[in-house]
Design a protein around this motif. Sequence first.
Motif, PDB file in Angstrom:
ATOM      1  N   PHE A  26      64.170  55.261 -46.693  1.00 59.80           N
ATOM      2  CA  PHE A  26      64.223  54.695 -45.340  1.00 59.80           C
ATOM      3  C   PHE A  26      65.111  55.516 -44.409  1.00 59.80           C
ATOM      4  O   PHE A  26      64.751  55.763 -43.253  1.00 59.80           O
ATOM      5  N   VAL A  27      66.268  55.952 -44.903  1.00 60.82           N
ATOM      6  CA  VAL A  27      67.252  56.610 -44.043  1.00 60.82           C
ATOM      7  C   VAL A  27      66.950  58.098 -43.857  1.00 60.82           C
ATOM      8  O   VAL A  27      67.076  58.628 -42.744  1.00 60.82           O
ATOM      9  N   VAL A 154      76.304  51.452 -48.732  1.00 59.88           N
ATOM     10  CA  VAL A 154      77.313  51.410 -47.672  1.00 59.88           C
ATOM     11  C   VAL A 154      77.216  52.637 -46.771  1.00 59.88           C
ATOM     12  O   VAL A 154      77.150  52.532 -45.536  1.00 59.88           O
ATOM     13  N   VAL A 155      77.176  53.828 -47.385  1.00 63.03           N
ATOM     14  CA  VAL A 155      77.160  55.066 -46.604  1.00 63.03           C
ATOM     15  C   VAL A 155      75.865  55.196 -45.803  1.00 63.03           C
ATOM     16  O   VAL A 155      75.881  55.448 -44.588  1.00 63.03           O
ATOM     17  N   PHE A 156      74.735  54.994 -46.465  1.00 56.56           N
ATOM     18  CA  PHE A 156      73.460  55.133 -45.763  1.00 56.56           C
ATOM     19  C   PHE A 156      73.270  54.010 -44.746  1.00 56.56           C
ATOM     20  O   PHE A 156      72.604  54.203 -43.724  1.00 56.56           O
ATOM     21  N   GLY A 157      73.834  52.838 -45.028  1.00 60.34           N
ATOM     22  CA  GLY A 157      73.765  51.742 -44.063  1.00 60.34           C
ATOM     23  C   GLY A 157      74.511  52.082 -42.781  1.00 60.34           C
ATOM     24  O   GLY A 157      74.014  51.852 -41.673  1.00 60.34           O
ATOM     25  N   LEU A 158      75.717  52.646 -42.921  1.00 61.85           N
ATOM     26  CA  LEU A 158      76.491  53.051 -41.751  1.00 61.85           C
ATOM     27  C   LEU A 158      75.781  54.151 -40.971  1.00 61.85           C
ATOM     28  O   LEU A 158      75.768  54.144 -39.727  1.00 61.85           O
ATOM     29  N   VAL A 159      75.179  55.093 -41.697  1.00 62.89           N
ATOM     30  CA  VAL A 159      74.439  56.172 -41.035  1.00 62.89           C
ATOM     31  C   VAL A 159      73.272  55.617 -40.229  1.00 62.89           C
ATOM     32  O   VAL A 159      73.044  56.007 -39.077  1.00 62.89           O
ATOM     33  N   SER A 160      72.515  54.694 -40.823  1.00 66.77           N
ATOM     34  CA  SER A 160      71.367  54.125 -40.121  1.00 66.77           C
ATOM     35  C   SER A 160      71.794  53.334 -38.888  1.00 66.77           C
ATOM     36  O   SER A 160      71.108  53.354 -37.858  1.00 66.77           O
ATOM     37  N   ILE A 161      72.936  52.658 -38.955  1.00 70.09           N
ATOM     38  CA  ILE A 161      73.438  51.912 -37.795  1.00 70.09           C
ATOM     39  C   ILE A 161      73.792  52.862 -36.657  1.00 70.09           C
ATOM     40  O   ILE A 161      73.436  52.631 -35.492  1.00 70.09           O
ATOM     41  N   VAL A 162      74.483  53.962 -36.987  1.00 67.81           N
ATOM     42  CA  VAL A 162      74.829  54.954 -35.958  1.00 67.81           C
ATOM     43  C   VAL A 162      73.570  55.582 -35.378  1.00 67.81           C
ATOM     44  O   VAL A 162      73.469  55.784 -34.153  1.00 67.81           O
ATOM     45  N   MET A 163      72.591  55.877 -36.237  1.00 67.07           N
ATOM     46  CA  MET A 163      71.342  56.446 -35.750  1.00 67.07           C
ATOM     47  C   MET A 163      70.628  55.490 -34.810  1.00 67.07           C
ATOM     48  O   MET A 163      70.005  55.912 -33.826  1.00 67.07           O
ATOM     49  N   LEU A 164      70.708  54.211 -35.085  1.00 69.54           N
ATOM     50  CA  LEU A 164      70.071  53.205 -34.230  1.00 69.54           C
ATOM     51  C   LEU A 164      70.795  53.068 -32.894  1.00 69.54           C
ATOM     52  O   LEU A 164      70.157  52.975 -31.836  1.00 69.54           O
ATOM     53  N   PHE A 170      70.165  61.065 -29.272  1.00 72.77           N
ATOM     54  CA  PHE A 170      69.639  61.999 -30.256  1.00 72.77           C
ATOM     55  C   PHE A 170      68.225  62.439 -29.907  1.00 72.77           C
ATOM     56  O   PHE A 170      67.860  63.607 -30.079  1.00 72.77           O
ATOM     57  N   LEU A 171      67.412  61.499 -29.419  1.00 68.88           N
ATOM     58  CA  LEU A 171      66.032  61.830 -29.061  1.00 68.88           C
ATOM     59  C   LEU A 171      65.993  62.789 -27.885  1.00 68.88           C
ATOM     60  O   LEU A 171      65.209  63.753 -27.883  1.00 68.88           O
ATOM     61  N   TRP A 190      76.818  65.250 -29.274  1.00 76.63           N
ATOM     62  CA  TRP A 190      75.689  64.629 -29.966  1.00 76.63           C
ATOM     63  C   TRP A 190      75.131  65.570 -31.033  1.00 76.63           C
ATOM     64  O   TRP A 190      74.659  65.115 -32.074  1.00 76.63           O
ATOM     65  N   ASP A 191      75.171  66.861 -30.778  1.00 74.83           N
ATOM     66  CA  ASP A 191      74.770  67.829 -31.808  1.00 74.83           C
ATOM     67  C   ASP A 191      75.673  67.712 -33.028  1.00 74.83           C
ATOM     68  O   ASP A 191      75.206  67.670 -34.169  1.00 74.83           O
ATOM     69  N   ILE A 192      76.978  67.664 -32.774  1.00 77.05           N
ATOM     70  CA  ILE A 192      77.934  67.582 -33.877  1.00 77.05           C
ATOM     71  C   ILE A 192      77.747  66.288 -34.662  1.00 77.05           C
ATOM     72  O   ILE A 192      77.734  66.293 -35.897  1.00 77.05           O
ATOM     73  N   LEU A 193      77.579  65.182 -33.953  1.00 78.87           N
ATOM     74  CA  LEU A 193      77.414  63.893 -34.623  1.00 78.87           C
ATOM     75  C   LEU A 193      76.132  63.856 -35.449  1.00 78.87           C
ATOM     76  O   LEU A 193      76.137  63.366 -36.590  1.00 78.87           O
ATOM     77  N   LEU A 194      75.046  64.376 -34.899  1.00 81.04           N
ATOM     78  CA  LEU A 194      73.783  64.381 -35.628  1.00 81.04           C
ATOM     79  C   LEU A 194      73.870  65.224 -36.890  1.00 81.04           C
ATOM     80  O   LEU A 194      73.422  64.807 -37.968  1.00 81.04           O
TER      81      LEU A 194
END
Length: 225
Positions: A26-27, A154-164, A170-171, A190-194
């Motif tokens: 999913f992530v 936990v890690v992938f959940g936090l990543v998906s929340i930030v991506m959302l 990001f788009l 935003w480049d660095i965060l992505l």
Amino acid sequence: MNGFFTLLNPSYLLFPALVGTLIMGFVCPLIGSYLVLRRTIFLGLTLPEIAAAGVSFTFWLQQTGILPEFAQGERSIGMIGTLLFTFLGMGLLGYLEQRGKGLAEGRLAAAYAFAGAVTILFMVFNPAGQIDVLNLLKGEVIALSRGELKLLAVVFGLVSIVMLIYRREFLLISFDRDLAFLLKGRQMIWDILLYLLAGIVIALGVIMAGPLLIFGFLVLPALAA
């Protein structure tokens, strides 16, 4: 039907592997879709290979006695190397991209070849740990423990929340960097965060499932979409 419900039973032996694979499935495509938009699809292949080189290097350090033994197990040892090498590799590639010298595809191809050579080299230097390294690199998602599943969730959940939360930013920077610059100015943050999120997902995913499976999760769903 009974067999299907058995798979969903938390007491089932392979339940952590099933849930962990679903989480990664999913992530990872969320990250991969932006790599495709940015036309840096080979980054999804290069970073897992760099992470694999980190695994091989860390096991070599442990075999030589420079790195002490860890009671947490092999994956904890490999995780140190994957995180270190992934972020170092991303930092170097980002620096070269900012300087704007050479083709992006050429830099990624060179990094992939170099990382592959480093992986093999440190495996040769560490014949005693070749089996352990190979087991990690080929992927052992079926051996995922419940503790590792919690870490992954936990890690992938936090990543998906930030991506959302930052999906629009990001788009925009991925789809049209010139328009993003005109609308909001230089968007390096935003480049660095992505890339930071991509590095975390890839480094952890390589340890949990192997570079080949992570590359497939990153690229194939995005290409299909």
